[in-house]
Design a protein around this motif. Structure first.
Motif, PDB file in Angstrom:
ATOM      1  N   LEU A  47       0.815  -1.210   0.000  1.00 22.03           N
ATOM      2  CA  LEU A  47       0.000   0.000   0.000  1.00 22.03           C
ATOM      3  C   LEU A  47       0.851   1.263   0.000  1.00 22.03           C
ATOM      4  O   LEU A  47       0.430   2.305  -0.480  1.00 22.03           O
ATOM      5  CB  LEU A  47      -0.944  -0.019   1.210  1.00 22.03           C
ATOM      6  CG  LEU A  47      -2.064   0.996   1.186  1.00 22.03           C
ATOM      7  CD1 LEU A  47      -2.979   0.739   0.014  1.00 22.03           C
ATOM      8  CD2 LEU A  47      -2.879   0.936   2.468  1.00 22.03           C
ATOM      9  N   THR A  48       2.071   1.163   0.552  1.00 25.95           N
ATOM     10  CA  THR A  48       2.942   2.339   0.628  1.00 25.95           C
ATOM     11  C   THR A  48       3.143   2.983  -0.735  1.00 25.95           C
ATOM     12  O   THR A  48       3.126   4.199  -0.861  1.00 25.95           O
ATOM     13  CB  THR A  48       4.322   1.919   1.157  1.00 25.95           C
ATOM     14  OG1 THR A  48       4.118   1.023   2.229  1.00 25.95           O
ATOM     15  CG2 THR A  48       5.103   3.100   1.619  1.00 25.95           C
ATOM     16  N   THR A  49       3.336   2.140  -1.755  1.00 26.96           N
ATOM     17  CA  THR A  49       3.629   2.688  -3.070  1.00 26.96           C
ATOM     18  C   THR A  49       2.534   3.628  -3.536  1.00 26.96           C
ATOM     19  O   THR A  49       2.793   4.593  -4.225  1.00 26.96           O
ATOM     20  CB  THR A  49       3.777   1.567  -4.105  1.00 26.96           C
ATOM     21  OG1 THR A  49       2.544   0.880  -4.212  1.00 26.96           O
ATOM     22  CG2 THR A  49       4.875   0.611  -3.737  1.00 26.96           C
ATOM     23  N   PHE A  50       1.308   3.324  -3.137  1.00 31.31           N
ATOM     24  CA  PHE A  50       0.195   4.135  -3.607  1.00 31.31           C
ATOM     25  C   PHE A  50       0.339   5.581  -3.145  1.00 31.31           C
ATOM     26  O   PHE A  50       0.144   6.515  -3.905  1.00 31.31           O
ATOM     27  CB  PHE A  50      -1.126   3.543  -3.114  1.00 31.31           C
ATOM     28  CG  PHE A  50      -2.311   4.092  -3.829  1.00 31.31           C
ATOM     29  CD1 PHE A  50      -2.568   3.713  -5.137  1.00 31.31           C
ATOM     30  CD2 PHE A  50      -3.162   4.994  -3.235  1.00 31.31           C
ATOM     31  CE1 PHE A  50      -3.641   4.229  -5.820  1.00 31.31           C
ATOM     32  CE2 PHE A  50      -4.247   5.507  -3.917  1.00 31.31           C
ATOM     33  CZ  PHE A  50      -4.484   5.120  -5.207  1.00 31.31           C
ATOM     34  N   PHE A  51       0.731   5.743  -1.891  1.00 28.36           N
ATOM     35  CA  PHE A  51       0.853   7.113  -1.374  1.00 28.36           C
ATOM     36  C   PHE A  51       2.056   7.821  -1.977  1.00 28.36           C
ATOM     37  O   PHE A  51       1.987   8.990  -2.318  1.00 28.36           O
ATOM     38  CB  PHE A  51       0.969   7.085   0.152  1.00 28.36           C
ATOM     39  CG  PHE A  51      -0.262   6.557   0.804  1.00 28.36           C
ATOM     40  CD1 PHE A  51      -1.449   7.259   0.737  1.00 28.36           C
ATOM     41  CD2 PHE A  51      -0.252   5.345   1.461  1.00 28.36           C
ATOM     42  CE1 PHE A  51      -2.599   6.774   1.310  1.00 28.36           C
ATOM     43  CE2 PHE A  51      -1.398   4.850   2.045  1.00 28.36           C
ATOM     44  CZ  PHE A  51      -2.566   5.565   1.967  1.00 28.36           C
TER      45      PHE A  51
END
Ligand code: SF4
Ligand code: SF4
Lengths: 157, 372
Positions: free
Chosen positions: B131-135
């Protein structure tokens, strides 16, 4: 024996790659200054759109409640969605009959903010506003009359 | 449908409806997946959940009015789609646009490509559970959207091109902002490699998964970074240079591994290529008109016209048949995503259901472009 060494190497390599990734996230955890979230809607007062932002279409009026729209209907013709309806009336100026704007109806619910009406208006009467919160409870609230009540056409100098 | 049902021959066979509201399909795409246990036997995409009849709508519109509809095909390459229609109209009328317009269009196209790949990177990581990549991806994309908004007035759907040029001149801040953005991106892109490219979980899920041979890529018409991941040289910017692409140096990124990782790395490399194209142009935007004077009512001479451009996802083509009217008699878009989707069934057969998500993510599908 070799297989075990390979296996351990693989595990260690995997752990290292995960730690490399973690180093990035940990860096941001300790430097919150680089975080770019906005506290919307608390920042409404300071939130400013860019000048060219394409929000609602409105008609430019001066202080004397005058606009420059002649009711020619070019914007209506250029709109791809039929969001604009120009209703003109006939007025008598100096004993001469003249066409003038009665109602400039703009249906925001059908507008795709393409900018063709603003760009094509020969008398530069239309402009884009900065409004971006357009939700309403009633769909009919999205239909607006752009010329203000009792407004008149500005005389060209 | 009958075909798929006939394939049920064992008790452990079953169907799974992936979508139309599944987050990993990034839109309203429904995939009917035929499974044996965890293994995908075959798959059928059902399109049409976001069909708006854009091609039909274009037939009643004049050429300048068509532009804003092409925004809504592949909304992440809105600018390139606009450009295709404008180039077609200019080609048909024999209008020559100024160098300034060509430079602006090329810079904008490349910015769109970077923004689109940033969003793809974000969503691809998320598909695989990171999910980190999304931010992080969206954080960097924001800079480019601000540039778009300042100059064109729109963040996602810019409608910036018009036949004969662009709608407005570039904003005085444009060059400064683009340069700042490039500096920012150069600093942040290595983080992407640290976060995802080297990650052991990601590597295991991407390397050797979703193989698509060069022959298959060509016969399915898979273009863009996905096609080039299979060794298929299909970059329209190189093959048929348009706008200012013949004035800049850049490499066509081709990999021959044919797997998800090759498609991933292709896009990461395209970041750097796009940035280098922008760097070559941004300081030398020539003076001149930002718009060539066109007739108020544009009528194309009778005939058939075709123009293709390289959008963020592959080859985007516009076909127009004109009968000399102010609106086209027939218009057809060749959308890259429909062709890319057609190869999905072939790629996922025999793979696990979890890999289906990874393979779909690596193809970077945008659903409104498929349905149109
Ligand atoms: S707004 Fe402009 S284009 Fe529309 S009717 Fe008035 S003068 Fe004509
Ligand atoms: S912005 Fe476009 S869609 Fe909206 S009213 Fe103007 S011409 Fe019509």
């Amino acid at each position: 024996m070799n297989a075990i060494v390979e296996y351990i190497k693989e595990v260690l390599g995997g752990v290292k790659s995960l730690l490399t990734g973690l180093s990035v996230t940990v860096k941001y955890f300790f430097s919150p200054g680089e975080i770019v979230t906005q506290e919307y809607p608390e920042n409404r007062a300071t939130l400013k759109m860019f000048d060219r932002f394409r929000g609602n279409v409105y008609m430019i009026h001066n202080e004397q409640n005058q606009h420059t729209c002649t009711g020619c209907g070019i914007c209506e013709m250029n709109c791809p969605n039929g969001s604009i309806e120009v209703i003109s009336k006939t007025i008598v100026v100096d004993d001469k009959k003249k066409k003038a704007l009665d109602k400039h109806i703009y249906r925001m619910g059908m507008c795709t903010f393409c900018g063709l009406c603003v760009k094509s208006c020969p008398s530069k009467s239309l402009a884009f506003g900065q409004e971006f919160e357009n939700s309403v409870y009633n769909r009919s609230d999205l239909t607006r009359i752009l010329n203000k009540p009792n407004s008149t056409i500005a005389i060209k100098q | 449908m009958t075909n798929t049902i006939a394939n049920i021959d064992k008790e452990e066979d079953y169907f799974l409806n992936l979508g139309p509201q599944h987050p990993s399909t990034h839109g309203v795409l429904r995939l009917l997946v035929n499974l044996r246990g965890e293994v995908v036997k075959d798959l059928k995409p059902y399109c049409g959940y976001i069909h708006r009849g854009i091609e039909k709508m274009c037939e009643r519109n004049t050429y300048p009015q068509i532009i804003h509809l092409t925004d809504r095909l592949d909304y992440l390459s809105a600018h390139q789609n606009n450009e295709a229609v404008c180039l077609l109209v200019e080609k048909a009328l024999g209008v020559e646009v100024s160098d300034r317009v060509k430079y602006i269009r090329t810079i904008m196209s490349e910015l769109s490509r970077i923004a689109s790949h940033l969003l793809w990177w974000s969503a691809f990581g998320m598909d695989l559970g990171a999910l980190t990549t999304f931010f992080y991806g969206l954080r960097d994309r924001e800079h480019i959207l601000d540039i778009f908004e300042e100059t064109t007035g729109g963040r996602l759907l810019q409608s910036y091109n018009c036949p004969g040029g662009v709608m407005y001149d570039i904003h005085p801040n444009f060059q400064k902002r683009v340069k700042e953005c490039l500096v920012h991106l150069k600093k942040k892109l290595p983080e992407y490699d640290k976060l995802l490219t080297g990650n052991v979980i990601f590597k295991n899920r991407a390397i050797g998964v979703g193989l698509l041979s060069k022959e298959d890529a060509i016969s399915f018409g898979v273009t863009g970074p996905s096609g080039r991941g299979s060794g298929f040289s299909c970059d329209i910017r190189k093959l048929e240079p348009y706008s200012a692409y013949d004035k800049v140096q850049f490499d066509e990124i081709i990999r021959t591994e044919c797997d998800s990782m090759a498609r991933y790395k292709n896009r990461i490399d395209e970041f750097y290529q796009s940035m280098s194209i922008i760097e070559q142009l941004i300081d030398n935007i020539p003076d001149g008109d930002y718009q060539t004077k066109m007739k108020p009512i544009i009528k194309l001479p009778e005939g058939q016209y075709y123009q293709r451009v390289e959008s963020s996802r592959g080859e985007f083509g516009v076909f127009v048949e004109s009968r000399g009217e102010k609106n086209p008699y027939r218009i057809k878009f060749r959308s890259p995503n429909l062709a890319n989707l057609s190869a999905l069934d072939h790629m996922v057969r025999g793979q696990k259901i979890a890999d289906l998500i990874a393979i779909m993510g690596s193809l970077d599908l945008v659903i409104p472009d498929i349905d149109r």
